[in-house]
Design an enzyme around this catalytic site. Structure first.
Site, PDB file in Angstrom:
ATOM      1  N   ARG A   1       0.796  -1.314   0.099  1.00  0.00           N
ATOM      2  CA  ARG A   1       0.070  -0.156   0.061  1.00  0.00           C
ATOM      3  C   ARG A   1       0.621   1.048   0.071  1.00  0.00           C
ATOM      4  O   ARG A   1       0.452   2.207  -0.741  1.00  0.00           O
ATOM      5  CB  ARG A   1      -0.901  -0.008   1.317  1.00  0.00           C
ATOM      6  CG  ARG A   1      -1.944  -1.050   1.133  1.00  0.00           C
ATOM      7  CD  ARG A   1      -2.926  -1.132   2.276  1.00  0.00           C
ATOM      8  NE  ARG A   1      -1.964  -1.452   3.549  1.00  0.00           N
ATOM      9  CZ  ARG A   1      -2.228  -1.230   4.584  1.00  0.00           C
ATOM     10  NH1 ARG A   1      -3.458  -0.575   5.019  1.00  0.00           N
ATOM     11  NH2 ARG A   1      -1.508  -1.672   5.630  1.00  0.00           N
TER      12      ARG A   1
ATOM     13  N   ASN B   1      -6.029  -3.195   1.918  1.00  0.00           N
ATOM     14  CA  ASN B   1      -6.157  -4.353   2.274  1.00  0.00           C
ATOM     15  C   ASN B   1      -7.423  -5.110   2.412  1.00  0.00           C
ATOM     16  O   ASN B   1      -8.208  -4.432   2.909  1.00  0.00           O
ATOM     17  CB  ASN B   1      -5.090  -5.086   3.417  1.00  0.00           C
ATOM     18  CG  ASN B   1      -3.699  -4.682   3.299  1.00  0.00           C
ATOM     19  OD1 ASN B   1      -3.190  -4.471   2.311  1.00  0.00           O
ATOM     20  ND2 ASN B   1      -3.079  -4.608   4.366  1.00  0.00           N
TER      21      ASN B   1
END
Length: 91
Positions: free
Chosen positions: A18, A36
């Site tokens: 990320r 996620n």
């Protein structure tokens, strides 16, 4: 303008995916989010000009520091999300 939802499968959680995605987005004219998912995948929502979106996804999935963790990439075009501002990590 184009908005895509992209799902990355593989060892994509716990490897800085990320943060790498957010950092990479600074070099492109795109808006979006990355998060996620409970099933171990990562979801990317990205919006921008078609070529910019395609280049961003290609760079992330083929040339970034986390690309070797990706086993598969699934893309789908979705309706634009009017509330996107900048590029953020969603927890």
């Amino acid at each position: 303008m184009q908005t895509k939802r992209v799902i990355f499968e593989g060892k994509v959680q716990g490897v800085g995916f990320r943060y790498t995605t957010k950092d990479l987005a600074r070099g492109f004219d795109v808006l979006g989010t990355v998060r996620n998912l409970a099933d171990g995948t990562v979801e990317l929502i990205v919006s921008g000009e078609r070529a910019e979106v395609a280049d961003f996804i290609m760079t992330l999935s083929k040339e970034s520091a986390v690309s070797h963790h990706i086993k598969s990439v699934t893309e789908e075009e979705i309706d634009p999300l009017p509330d996107l501002k900048g590029f953020t990590i969603v927890s």
